[in-house]
Design a protein around this motif. Structure first.
Motif: not given
Length: 493
Positions: A78-79, A81, A154, A156-159, A188, A190
């Motif tokens: 789900h982003g 991390r 960072l 993978g996907r990181v929201d 960015r 995040v």
């Protein structure tokens, strides 16, 4: 846009509630800080959001959709991390190998080294960091190793990035670098949950600040908010109670150091008098901690004098220094101060069994040791007040209080503290400062070595500033301020 929405999150461990109905939200591109004392519930919240210890009740939504987080893999999908306080670095491996740990690219069954290095350089560039991907990670500074952890997150996907005490072991320049990295990430889009005990950096970086206490939600503040308000929310008492030291007319010189020199310290000359708290500060690597270690006999010395009680103790062993009346509290309490796998009471009485009257016929009087250490624990508000559990089970603040309790048994004339509040919460800091002040009021001399300018300014009667292993200045009175101290951090050469 709301990225993360946490509603009424709770976590129970049997009959114990570690987190109770905590709610907060994080916007995309926003830094939301979480503050509170040790035991406030910060770590439990992080573990719930990371999937390490799923919540008992409540809900978590990402971009309006309720999600289930039962594992680290769920969170990552789900982003979400997390970069934890304890680093996971393999020192023998390179920067690139550590960044891609567990996800090394392969080609024909073998590690694709060129792809590995390409990916590592790319993610380092995203953070504006220039690190040699082939350099062994064990040769990096703590701040550089922290960057590896962030890079790994960072990949993978990181929201949403959760940073747990990211600057606890960093000095000012390294902290500035990390805060710049956080800003780049938010630019960015995040979202960042930022957990820290360091008030100044939270006030600088955070858009919102949520305070927890005893597992409960207390308040969420939009920046800017005053430090006094946050301290009051965290500890439930006035911030003025944090620094209690009142200067007194100092007595005789208890510690007199002249021209102390070794490979890291050059011609250090200073003294500490009875009833006085003397601060020693400087940047990480300045040599300030090396001065304390050389005095106590932990590091070899080449020349100079270290006088306590009229005797020149230069080069004496720590055991002899302790008998002479000097107590040293190490900065790395886990490695140098405590027996982590043994009951906490043994760490409190370490080296003090005879002095504390805990020996009879060569045997330890275990019942007396237990009773007296628990009395000390109660005096210092150590929680839990039992001293039977392994030292490693206690929080950093309570571990530091255990070291202070050891000093109370020794009844030393001079107390040397090296970074006494690193990694502990504001409530524990207040208790540590109170005992430091108590030592001074009882007529002892205190040498406080610290990178935290706020505490140095708050408790010191005099301050020595160290750079490149040399004492650059002695400050007293109104000259003890951040600008004056910082002006001596760098030499002209």
């Amino acid at each position: 846009m709301t990225l993360l929405e946490v509603r009424n999150l709770s976590k129970q461990f049997g009959s114990i509630t570690a987190l109770a109905d905590v709610s907060l939200s994080v916007e995309a591109g926003q830094v939301h800080a979480v503050m509170g004392e040790n035991g406030a519930g910060k770590s439990t919240l992080i573990k719930a959001l990371s999937g390490i210890q799923p919540a008992s009740s409540g809900s978590v939504s990402m971009r309006g959709e309720v999600i289930a987080i039962e594992s680290l893999a769920d969170a990552a999908a789900h982003g979400i991390r997390t970069v934890f306080q304890e680093l996971h670095i393999v020192p023998q491996l390179s920067v690139a190998e550590n960044i891609l740990l567990g996800a090394l690219p392969r080609r024909r069954g073998l590690i694709d080294r060129s792809e590995r290095d390409r990916v590592a350089v790319e993610v380092l560039a995203q953070l504006g960091v220039d690190l040699d991907p082939g350099r062994p990670a064990g040769k990096l500074s703590r701040s550089e190793q922290q960057i590896i952890e962030i890079c790994r997150a960072l990949l993978g996907r990181v929201d949403l990035l959760i940073l747990d005490e990211p600057t606890a072991s960093l000095g000012e320049p390294e902290t500035r670098q990390l805060l710049d990295i956080v800003r780049r990430l938010t630019e960015r889009g995040v979202g960042v949950i930022y957990v820290s005990h360091r008030m100044n950096e939270v006030l600088e970086i955070a858009d919102k600040i949520t305070v927890l206490r005893d597992g409960n939600y207390i308040a969420t503040h939009d920046a800017p908010v005053s430090a006094d308000r946050l301290v009051h929310d965290m500890i439930g008492r006035a911030p003025g109670e944090l620094y209690l030291h009142e200067p007194v007319e100092p007595g005789e010189v208890l510690l007199d150091v002249k021209h102390l020199s070794n490979s890291s310290v050059h011609d250090a000359t200073f003294n500490v008098r009875a009833g006085e708290i003397v601060g020693v500060t400087g940047l990480i690597g300045s040599g300030k901690s090396e001065i304390a270690r050389a005095i106590y006999g932990l590091d070899p010395v080449e020349s100079g004098e270290v006088r306590i009680g009229g005797a020149n103790c230069l080069g004496w062993s720590p055991a002899r220094m302790l008998k002479q009346g000097l107590m040293y509290y190490p900065s790395d309490r886990k490695r140098e101060g405590l027996a982590l796998n043994r009951p906490l009471r043994e760490s409190i009485t370490l080296g003090a069994l005879k002095r504390g009257g805990f020996l009879a016929g060569g045997l330890i009087r275990a019942k007396q040791e237990a009773a007296e250490t628990e009395q000390l624990a109660e005096r210092l508000s150590l929680r839990p007040s039992t001293t039977a559990a392994p030292a490693g089970n206690y929080s950093g603040g309570n571990q530091q209080k255990a070291l202070i309790a050891r000093g109370m048994i020794h009844r030393a004339d001079v107390h040397v503290f090296d970074e006494p509040t690193v990694g502990i919460d504001v409530g524990a800091k207040a208790d540590v400062y109170a005992q430091i002040d108590a030592y001074a009021r009882a007529g002892a001399g205190v040498l406080l070595v610290s990178s935290d300018l706020t505490e140095v300014i708050g408790v010191s009667d005099r301050v020595y500033v160290v750079a490149e292993g040399r004492i650059q200045a002695e400050l007293i009175g109104d000259d003890i301020n951040e600008a004056a101290i910082a002006s001596h951090f760098f030499t002209e050469s």
